[in-house]
Design an enzyme around this catalytic site. Sequence first.
Site, PDB file in Angstrom:
ATOM      1  N   ASN A   1       0.834  -1.203   0.000  1.00 24.05           N
ATOM      2  CA  ASN A   1       0.000   0.000   0.000  1.00 24.05           C
ATOM      3  C   ASN A   1       0.872   1.257   0.000  1.00 24.05           C
ATOM      4  O   ASN A   1       2.020   1.211  -0.425  1.00 24.05           O
ATOM      5  CB  ASN A   1      -1.007  -0.025   1.159  1.00 24.05           C
ATOM      6  N   ARG A   2       0.330   2.373   0.503  1.00 20.56           N
ATOM      7  CA  ARG A   2       0.966   3.674   0.293  1.00 20.56           C
ATOM      8  C   ARG A   2       1.673   4.198   1.533  1.00 20.56           C
ATOM      9  O   ARG A   2       1.209   3.995   2.657  1.00 20.56           O
ATOM     10  CB  ARG A   2      -0.095   4.684  -0.174  1.00 20.56           C
TER      11      ARG A   2
ATOM     12  N   HIS B   1       3.567  -0.018  -2.621  1.00 21.73           N
ATOM     13  CA  HIS B   1       3.844  -1.446  -2.815  1.00 21.73           C
ATOM     14  C   HIS B   1       5.334  -1.775  -2.913  1.00 21.73           C
ATOM     15  O   HIS B   1       5.747  -2.621  -3.705  1.00 21.73           O
ATOM     16  CB  HIS B   1       3.110  -1.951  -4.061  1.00 21.73           C
TER      17      HIS B   1
ATOM     18  N   HIS C   1      -1.469  -9.736  -3.804  1.00 21.51           N
ATOM     19  CA  HIS C   1      -2.219  -8.752  -4.601  1.00 21.51           C
ATOM     20  C   HIS C   1      -2.932  -9.427  -5.779  1.00 21.51           C
ATOM     21  O   HIS C   1      -2.852  -8.954  -6.914  1.00 21.51           O
ATOM     22  CB  HIS C   1      -1.276  -7.659  -5.101  1.00 21.51           C
ATOM     23  N   SER C   2      -3.636 -10.512  -5.508  1.00 21.88           N
ATOM     24  CA  SER C   2      -4.386 -11.165  -6.592  1.00 21.88           C
ATOM     25  C   SER C   2      -5.637 -10.380  -6.941  1.00 21.88           C
ATOM     26  O   SER C   2      -6.279  -9.770  -6.081  1.00 21.88           O
ATOM     27  CB  SER C   2      -4.764 -12.589  -6.188  1.00 21.88           C
ATOM     28  N   TYR C   3      -5.975 -10.427  -8.226  1.00 21.96           N
ATOM     29  CA  TYR C   3      -7.208  -9.852  -8.762  1.00 21.96           C
ATOM     30  C   TYR C   3      -8.171 -11.005  -9.020  1.00 21.96           C
ATOM     31  O   TYR C   3      -7.869 -11.908  -9.797  1.00 21.96           O
ATOM     32  CB  TYR C   3      -6.941  -9.111 -10.073  1.00 21.96           C
TER      33      TYR C   3
ATOM     34  N   ASP D   1     -11.402   1.684  -3.241  1.00 23.19           N
ATOM     35  CA  ASP D   1      -9.967   1.472  -3.058  1.00 23.19           C
ATOM     36  C   ASP D   1      -9.652   1.927  -1.644  1.00 23.19           C
ATOM     37  O   ASP D   1      -8.964   2.924  -1.426  1.00 23.19           O
ATOM     38  CB  ASP D   1      -9.156   2.243  -4.098  1.00 23.19           C
TER      39      ASP D   1
ATOM     40  N   GLN E   1      -7.636  -4.226   2.207  1.00 25.64           N
ATOM     41  CA  GLN E   1      -7.871  -3.215   1.177  1.00 25.64           C
ATOM     42  C   GLN E   1      -8.807  -3.810   0.137  1.00 25.64           C
ATOM     43  O   GLN E   1      -8.480  -4.793  -0.533  1.00 25.64           O
ATOM     44  CB  GLN E   1      -6.556  -2.791   0.513  1.00 25.64           C
TER      45      GLN E   1
ATOM     46  N   GLU F   1      -6.814  -7.249  -0.285  1.00 22.71           N
ATOM     47  CA  GLU F   1      -5.418  -7.273   0.126  1.00 22.71           C
ATOM     48  C   GLU F   1      -5.350  -7.201   1.657  1.00 22.71           C
ATOM     49  O   GLU F   1      -5.486  -6.123   2.232  1.00 22.71           O
ATOM     50  CB  GLU F   1      -4.662  -6.105  -0.498  1.00 22.71           C
TER      51      GLU F   1
END
Length: 366
Positions: free
Chosen positions: A80-81, A108, A183-185, A259, A296, A324
Amino acid sequence: MGAVEETVWGAFRSRPVFLYTLNSASGAAARVTNYGGILQSLEIPIADGNLVDVVLGFDSLDEYLGDHPFFGATVGRCANRIAGGRFTLGGKVYNLAVNDKAGPNHIHGGPAGFDKQVWEPKDFGQHSGGTYVVLAYTSVDGEEGYPGTVETTVTYTLTGDDELQISMEARTDRPTPVNLTNHSYWNLNGHQSGTVLDHEIALYADAYTPVDSHLIPTGEIKAVARTPFDFTQPRTIASEMDAIAPPGPGEPGGPVGYDHNFVLRDAGGHVRPAARVASRRSGLAMEVRTNQPGVQFYTGNHLTNSLTGKGGAVYDRHHAFCLETQAFPDAINRRGSPGWPSVVLNPGETYHHEVCYAFASSEPAR
């Protein structure tokens, strides 16, 4: 119980890259590569006997070497940020790469984070819990601007009950922030099946962390009740999405979607349910369990139809969602704030992150 297959998939910087196929007795199969610790595919059987690949990704290593939105990756050293690409630890300011398209942030782990590295295959095989592969990566002192050398392992296990278990551990020789994630979609209708806005989701979270225009948490922990962030009862992803402002910078009419970090209930370091997602189209449901304090929820707002994935599938906006599991975004800059977890790992401690994706039949489509 099936075996594990190791296939040479290519090379990166003169190091071999492998694809490991974990098989289960049900017919499910997970494919993991030691480049980036990436989950490349996960095929799950559905009621009609067919297999559905529920994660977005690519067919070849070369495609993963190009620009993509962290498909399936093991993300670190800090997911993340981090606001402004900087933090202070032990009285020293550390400057990191500013590589976030949403604003002047570090995201990330940086442009050469864990997802861009070749991990060392340590072990693979079969035990009573299922088929597994263990990957290891050493992040040296100063890498991407972070202090300390960090020894990391990630273990993927596919059980005979159609559960994909991911265990991440890390140790350090100096205090440093560590906050890993997968971080899977996900698309429970299949990676190539288009929108996920009709998926029904429940998040076991009574609060979330609001963000500013650069997707940095404001520091507030806000109740989800009577807001579009209330997923305490299952509802479709789309049901209240238009009621939220576009997350991140942009003009009205920009990409709307979630998000946001959700504060999970019962954060005591033990594994418990975090989310449940179901698709009436495929009749497949996925429960996410974790020992982390947050998750997330991201709805693929910035996917564009310029992305071509496995089998020539075109991945466009809202064609996937991410869950996430993590400590909160920018937590390194929120130390001491009420309700915020620490992401500082100290020598002698072990960072331990568990996440499990469990699949079962849901109510079939009508």
